[in-house]
Design an enzyme around this catalytic site. Structure first.
Site, PDB file in Angstrom:
ATOM      1  N   PHE A 192      23.046  30.268  39.001  1.00  0.00           N
ATOM      2  CA  PHE A 192      23.897  30.549  37.795  1.00  0.00           C
ATOM      3  C   PHE A 192      25.254  30.887  38.452  1.00  0.00           C
ATOM      4  O   PHE A 192      25.384  31.462  39.255  1.00  0.00           O
ATOM      5  CB  PHE A 192      23.552  31.586  37.088  1.00  0.00           C
ATOM      6  CG  PHE A 192      24.496  31.719  35.948  1.00  0.00           C
ATOM      7  CD1 PHE A 192      24.155  31.085  34.663  1.00  0.00           C
ATOM      8  CD2 PHE A 192      25.853  32.519  35.840  1.00  0.00           C
ATOM      9  CE1 PHE A 192      24.917  31.159  33.758  1.00  0.00           C
ATOM     10  CE2 PHE A 192      26.607  32.543  34.850  1.00  0.00           C
ATOM     11  CZ  PHE A 192      26.194  31.893  33.875  1.00  0.00           C
ATOM     12  N   ASP A 207      28.473  32.389  46.680  1.00  0.00           N
ATOM     13  CA  ASP A 207      28.918  32.963  45.210  1.00  0.00           C
ATOM     14  C   ASP A 207      28.473  34.358  44.877  1.00  0.00           C
ATOM     15  O   ASP A 207      27.435  34.738  44.654  1.00  0.00           O
ATOM     16  CB  ASP A 207      28.156  31.951  44.086  1.00  0.00           C
ATOM     17  CG  ASP A 207      28.675  32.411  42.671  1.00  0.00           C
ATOM     18  OD1 ASP A 207      29.439  33.287  42.432  1.00  0.00           O
ATOM     19  OD2 ASP A 207      28.307  31.521  41.618  1.00  0.00           O
ATOM     20  N   LYS A 237      34.211  38.789  38.066  1.00  0.00           N
ATOM     21  CA  LYS A 237      33.448  39.903  37.518  1.00  0.00           C
ATOM     22  C   LYS A 237      34.312  41.235  37.559  1.00  0.00           C
ATOM     23  O   LYS A 237      35.242  41.400  37.041  1.00  0.00           O
ATOM     24  CB  LYS A 237      32.246  39.937  37.541  1.00  0.00           C
ATOM     25  CG  LYS A 237      31.472  38.673  36.707  1.00  0.00           C
ATOM     26  CD  LYS A 237      29.746  38.878  36.607  1.00  0.00           C
ATOM     27  CE  LYS A 237      29.462  37.784  35.680  1.00  0.00           C
ATOM     28  NZ  LYS A 237      28.337  36.797  36.253  1.00  0.00           N
TER      29      LYS A 237
END
Ligand SMILES: *Cc1c(COP(=O)(O)O)cnc(C)c1O
Length: 429
Positions: free
Chosen positions: A146, A231, A260
């Site tokens: 993702f 990532d 984030k």
């Protein structure tokens, strides 16, 4: 009065459902206020936040020091674009680079944008430095990845729903099984520029690869002159009990994606970081973002990094994660197939024959705990890293009580007579 209050929640849900795209299916709770690990709905009911906005709220809601940094910078200078220098960008990136051990950083806003930046850097590095023939560069990704929702990124997703109806997709991606270093090596050709990997797959359901996987990937990438790009949008900045999840195997990636939590739970702040020769492929005009690196984002990002260190949150994530995992493993309900994770990124795999993750989330919600399922069968527990021991214990009590009320596979109630629930029924109001 009760009906009036209830009507307020129904009103906001109705407004959203009438005007907002239905690209999410939120739990039926209307939040109004947050502080630390706590959230309050419009009826004044309190919840413990065990999801932290998909790990973006690592410092808890409205941390006073982050709010102060936001407010003071907002009153000074917020957005300039990078047409000009500011007194905030350099200091923020100096701190970010020195903490992560990377040479340079390119600031963006969302995680997806920083991943796109990584992909562009990898391709251009492949052509200009590695010598791949123009237009032929390949990037290896993993099943279950993702990395966001842009058309390029969903194009290499293995999740049918993320792709369906959104093609055609960008070529140049090859997908291999996650956790299998030999599969990576087999997929590498002279045209491979990079391998993009999450050290722990978050959205796939908190999937922890076998020990040694990332360091084996590091060795393979080095041997084939392929960039290892981690990532760490979700796993980075202390979430898994080390500053970066790649630190668990002492792996230094060539490229690193953060997002984030970098925005302190207040703003979207992301970055692509890399070694010198990779970032050197970018020249003025190659790439950019109107808001990327704006002074407000930099002030909040820098304050977030400071807080991570000054409050010892990396170590706290490790310790509280151990406590939470141990407590979850203790529950021993037949609906629980596996408890896995690292630090405060934890997934509980449920037997869908017994209870769906959505059902359980709704049961926990009514008991005052908020979290969200991933992929129907996994419930995630990823509270703010600021969570205390007693807050972990409070959450565990609610979770225990929730499972207590999950019917067993033969319809009998879990904790009541059939199963071992270590500390039943002490639920605080
Ligand atoms: C959330 C996430 C992204 C995308 O971040 P957005 O800010 O939602 O675009 C990328 N990679 C990983 C690993 C993520 O968990």
């Amino acid at each position: 009065m009760g009906t009036l209050i209830h009507d307020a929640a129904a009103h906001f849900i109705e407004l959203e459902s009438r005007h907002c795209a239905t690209n999410y299916r939120p739990l039926p709770v209307v939040l109004q206020r947050g502080s630390g690990v706590w959230l309050w709905d419009v009826d004044g009911k309190r919840y413990i936040d065990m999801m932290s906005a998909y790990s973006a709220v690592s410092f808890g809601h409205s941390h006073p020091r982050l709010v102060a940094a936001l407010m003071s910078q907002a009153g000074m200078l917020a957005v300039t674009s990078r047409a000009f220098h500011t007194d905030r960008l350099g200091t923020f990136l100096q701190r970010l680079c020195s903490m992560t051990g990377m040479a340079r950083a390119l600031p963006m806003n969302t995680g997806a944008e920083a991943v796109e930046t990584a992909l562009k850097a990898a391709r251009k590095w492949g052509y200009r430095v590695k010598g791949i023939e123009d237009g032929q560069a390949q990037i290896v990704v993993c099943h279950g990845n993702f990395a966001g929702r842009t058309t390029t990124i969903v194009g290499f997703s293995s999740e049918a729903q993320y792709r369906s109806g959104f093609g055609p997709f960008a070529p140049g991606f090859v997908s291999v099984p996650y956790g299998d270093a030999l599969a990576l090596e087999a997929a590498i050709t002279p045209n491979t520029a990079a391998f993009l990997v999450e050290p722990i797959q978050g959205e796939a359901g908190i999937v922890v690869p076998p020990p040694g996987y990332l360091s084996a990937c590091r060795e393979i990438c080095t041997r084939h002159n392929v960039l290892l790009i981690c990532d760490e949008v979700q796993t980075g900045l202390g979430r898994t009990g080390t500053l970066l999840a790649s630190d668990h195997e002492s792996v230094r990636p060539d490229g690193l994606v953060l997002g984030k939590a970098l925005g302190g739970g207040l703003l979207p702040v992301s970055a692509f970081l890399s070694r010198e020769d990779v970032m050197a492929v970018f020249t003025p005009g190659d790439h950019g973002s109107t808001f990327g690196g704006n002074p407000l984002a930099c002030a909040v990002g820098e304050a977030s990094l400071e807080l991570l260190e000054s409050e010892g949150l990396v170590e706290r994530a490790r310790l509280m994660g151990e406590r939470l995992i141990a407590g979850l493993r203790d529950i021993r309900h037949p609906a629980i197939l596996e408890v896995r994770g690292r630090g405060l990124l934890i997934g509980v795999e449920l037997d869908p024959e017994v209870v769906s993750a959505r059902q359980l989330c709704e049961m926990l919600m009514t008991r005052g705990l908020l979290t969200k399922d991933t992929h129907d069968t996994v419930i995630r527990f990823a509270p703010p890293l600021t969570i205390t021991e007693s807050e972990v214990d409070y959450a565990l009590e609610i979770i225990r009580d929730g499972f207590h009320c999950v019917p067993g596979p033969h319809g009998n109630l879990g904790g009541i007579d059939t199963f071992d629930v270590s500390q039943p029924g002490r639920l605080a109001a």
